[in-house]
Design a protein around this motif. Structure first.
Motif, PDB file in Angstrom:
ATOM      1  N   TYR A 229      -4.129   0.046  65.108  1.00 22.75           N
ATOM      2  CA  TYR A 229      -4.079  -0.448  66.478  1.00 22.75           C
ATOM      3  C   TYR A 229      -4.026   0.682  67.513  1.00 22.75           C
ATOM      4  CZ  TYR A 229      -2.430  -4.397  63.679  1.00 22.75           C
ATOM      5  OH  TYR A 229      -2.297  -5.382  62.726  1.00 22.75           O
ATOM      6  N   ASP A 230      -4.337   0.299  68.751  1.00 15.18           N
ATOM      7  CA  ASP A 230      -4.091   1.174  69.891  1.00 15.18           C
ATOM      8  C   ASP A 230      -2.638   1.061  70.334  1.00 15.18           C
ATOM      9  OD1 ASP A 230      -6.883   2.114  70.411  1.00 15.18           O
ATOM     10  OD2 ASP A 230      -7.212  -0.034  70.647  1.00 15.18           O
ATOM     11  N   HIS A 231      -2.089  -0.150  70.205  1.00 18.20           N
ATOM     12  CA  HIS A 231      -0.686  -0.389  70.557  1.00 18.20           C
ATOM     13  C   HIS A 231      -0.096  -1.291  69.488  1.00 18.20           C
ATOM     14  CE1 HIS A 231       2.903  -1.075  73.030  1.00 18.20           C
ATOM     15  NE2 HIS A 231       2.801  -2.341  72.681  1.00 18.20           N
ATOM     16  N   ALA A 232       1.025  -0.901  68.920  1.00 18.24           N
ATOM     17  CA  ALA A 232       1.676  -1.676  67.865  1.00 18.24           C
ATOM     18  C   ALA A 232       3.030  -2.169  68.356  1.00 18.24           C
ATOM     19  CB  ALA A 232       1.843  -0.830  66.610  1.00 18.24           C
ATOM     20  N   ALA A 233       3.212  -3.480  68.370  1.00 19.54           N
ATOM     21  CA  ALA A 233       4.480  -4.079  68.789  1.00 19.54           C
ATOM     22  C   ALA A 233       5.241  -4.528  67.547  1.00 19.54           C
ATOM     23  CB  ALA A 233       4.226  -5.263  69.715  1.00 19.54           C
ATOM     24  N   LEU A 234       6.408  -3.959  67.339  1.00 18.20           N
ATOM     25  CA  LEU A 234       7.238  -4.303  66.187  1.00 18.20           C
ATOM     26  C   LEU A 234       8.016  -5.579  66.500  1.00 18.20           C
ATOM     27  CD1 LEU A 234       8.532  -0.716  65.342  1.00 18.20           C
ATOM     28  CD2 LEU A 234       6.336  -1.792  64.804  1.00 18.20           C
ATOM     29  N   TYR A 235       8.239  -6.370  65.461  1.00 16.54           N
ATOM     30  CA  TYR A 235       8.678  -7.746  65.699  1.00 16.54           C
ATOM     31  C   TYR A 235       9.573  -8.209  64.563  1.00 16.54           C
ATOM     32  CZ  TYR A 235       7.676 -12.828  65.243  1.00 16.54           C
ATOM     33  OH  TYR A 235       7.754 -14.173  65.053  1.00 16.54           O
ATOM     34  N   SER A 236      10.783  -8.623  64.892  1.00 16.26           N
ATOM     35  CA  SER A 236      11.695  -9.111  63.867  1.00 16.26           C
ATOM     36  C   SER A 236      11.304 -10.513  63.415  1.00 16.26           C
ATOM     37  CB  SER A 236      13.131  -9.160  64.392  1.00 16.26           C
ATOM     38  OG  SER A 236      13.988  -9.781  63.426  1.00 16.26           O
ATOM     39  N   PRO A 237      11.295 -10.768  62.103  1.00 20.61           N
ATOM     40  CA  PRO A 237      11.128 -12.151  61.660  1.00 20.61           C
ATOM     41  C   PRO A 237      12.314 -12.993  62.116  1.00 20.61           C
ATOM     42  CG  PRO A 237      11.740 -10.718  59.821  1.00 20.61           C
ATOM     43  CD  PRO A 237      11.466  -9.838  60.995  1.00 20.61           C
ATOM     44  N   SER A 238      12.110 -14.303  62.147  1.00 20.56           N
ATOM     45  CA  SER A 238      13.200 -15.194  62.551  1.00 20.56           C
ATOM     46  C   SER A 238      13.237 -16.484  61.744  1.00 20.56           C
ATOM     47  CB  SER A 238      13.069 -15.538  64.044  1.00 20.56           C
ATOM     48  OG  SER A 238      11.833 -16.175  64.305  1.00 20.56           O
ATOM     49  N   PHE A 239      12.136 -16.841  61.082  1.00 19.74           N
ATOM     50  CA  PHE A 239      12.072 -18.101  60.354  1.00 19.74           C
ATOM     51  C   PHE A 239      13.106 -18.105  59.223  1.00 19.74           C
ATOM     52  CE2 PHE A 239       9.878 -20.863  57.112  1.00 19.74           C
ATOM     53  CZ  PHE A 239      10.060 -22.059  57.803  1.00 19.74           C
ATOM     54  N   THR A 240      13.970 -19.096  59.221  1.00 16.31           N
ATOM     55  CA  THR A 240      15.080 -19.308  58.274  1.00 16.31           C
ATOM     56  C   THR A 240      16.217 -18.310  58.469  1.00 16.31           C
ATOM     57  OG1 THR A 240      14.337 -17.920  56.404  1.00 16.31           O
ATOM     58  CG2 THR A 240      13.412 -20.154  56.547  1.00 16.31           C
ATOM     59  N   MET A 241      16.150 -17.431  59.465  1.00 10.29           N
ATOM     60  CA  MET A 241      17.191 -16.427  59.662  1.00 10.29           C
ATOM     61  C   MET A 241      18.204 -16.874  60.716  1.00 10.29           C
ATOM     62  SD  MET A 241      14.840 -12.975  59.626  1.00 10.29           S
ATOM     63  CE  MET A 241      16.145 -11.914  60.271  1.00 10.29           C
TER      64      MET A 241
END
Length: 349
Positions: free
Chosen positions: A319-331
């Protein structure tokens, strides 16, 4: 995404952002401030049944001075072009020119059931009509805007002095999963918001060719279309816990039947079929178990701190820009917050 709207930095290195899709407005602001202090280039928020991208990004912009802010995504349906144009105009003013407007339509079912769209056909054509119209509405200070199209009609004559926007061109990114919707980015948008389940194979065999086809049809260069990726990221001292969290999020995204062909094209048709069968049976454990190790490693960075740092370094090269993202499903909400702050600390510049 940088505050000036660019992506890769002056040395061609992928810029890095954080995506916030869980929690309330207070948590969203706290996370954005932390990402700003940590030197992240961008912070993104989307919307869902209980979340407004526009309000979230307004709060994020008001609480910071440097970091780029963006909607990923705001729904392009359910708002008139004028309302959407003015939302973006004011968000860009509030942020001092730091906004990237990320738009998507959602699935056909969402368009009908959530937004009351009476003509859900042709979502790609809808976006291709909308984006040039938004850009014309940002120049309303120059004169009337009249438009008669398949999806939108505008007949607007300014009745008072209208000041020009902070920037004449606000960057617009569009989300796309299937080839036709990805082609929209090539035709009319400044960037493609890539789905979290994107793989190297799908990028090279489907996404990049679609961008090139779209760009060729409007006389643009495919290189002008930037790639914004979303990397599912989970950090835990126990790598098995982190991998299960990431696998659950992947299963959540792949569960709709519409993603079957996409997963087949990526080489994960068997896994997708098993996930979708488990989803129909309402068996969350089976959904997670159906995510293979190879699938997880193609779509997420999960494990110990060092493992995640190494994996992100590989995945973000797409990517040119990478956005990091926490999972949330079932958490649990507390675990999502904990993981998000761990991501920010892990990638502090």
């Amino acid at each position: 995404m940088r505050a000036d709207g660019s992506d890769r930095d002056s040395e061609g290195v992928t810029t890095r952002g954080i995506t916030v899709l869980a929690g309330g407005l207070t948590e969203t602001v706290e996370i954005t401030r932390a990402a700003d202090r940590a030197g992240f280039d961008g912070a993104w928020s989307g919307e869902f049944l209980n979340r407004s991208a526009v309000v979230s990004v307004a709060a994020m912009a008001a609480a910071t001075e440097r970091i780029g802010v963006g909607t990923a995504i705001a729904y392009a349906v359910g708002r008139s072009p004028l309302v959407l144009a003015n939302d973006a105009r004011f968000l860009d003013e509030l942020s001092g020119g730091r906004l990237t407007l990320g738009l998507g339509t959602g699935t056909r079912g969402m368009m009908i059931g959530w937004h009351g769209v009476t003509d859900p056909d042709g979502p790609a054509s809808r976006m291709e009509e909308l984006l040039p119209l938004l850009r014309r509405l940002w120049r309303l200070h120059e004169g009337p805007v009249r438009h008669e199209g398949r999806f939108y009609t505008c007949d607007i004559t300014p009745t008072a002095d209208i000041q020009p926007p902070v920037r004449p061109e606000i960057p617009i990114y569009t989300a796309g999963v299937n080839a036709r919707m990805i082609e929209v980015a090539g035709r009319v948008s400044d960037g493609l918001i890539c789905h979290p389940t994107l793989t190297d194979r799908y990028l090279e065999e489907t996404a990049r060719p679609a961008i090139e086809r779209g760009a060729a049809k409007t006389g643009r260069g495919a290189a002008d279309v930037r790639l914004k990726g979303v990397i599912i990221t989970s950090i835990h001292d126990d790598p098995d816990v982190a991998r299960r969290e990431a696998a659950a999020q992947i299963a959540f995204y792949v569960a709709p039947k519409a993603y079957g062909p996409v997963m087949e094209a990526s080489g994960f048709g068997d896994e997708a079929a098993a996930i979708q069968a488990a989803f129909r049976a309402k068996d969350h454990d089976a959904m997670v178990a159906a995510v293979s190790d190879r699938m997880l490693d193609e779509m997420a960075a999960a494990g110990t701190l060092d493992e995640v740092r190494d994996r992100v370094a590989l995945l973000e090269k797409r990517y040119d820009h990478a956005a990091l993202y926490s999972p949330s499903f079932t958490m649990a909400a507390e675990r999502v917050t904990e993981n998000t702050f761990a991501i920010i600390e892990a990638f502090r510049r």
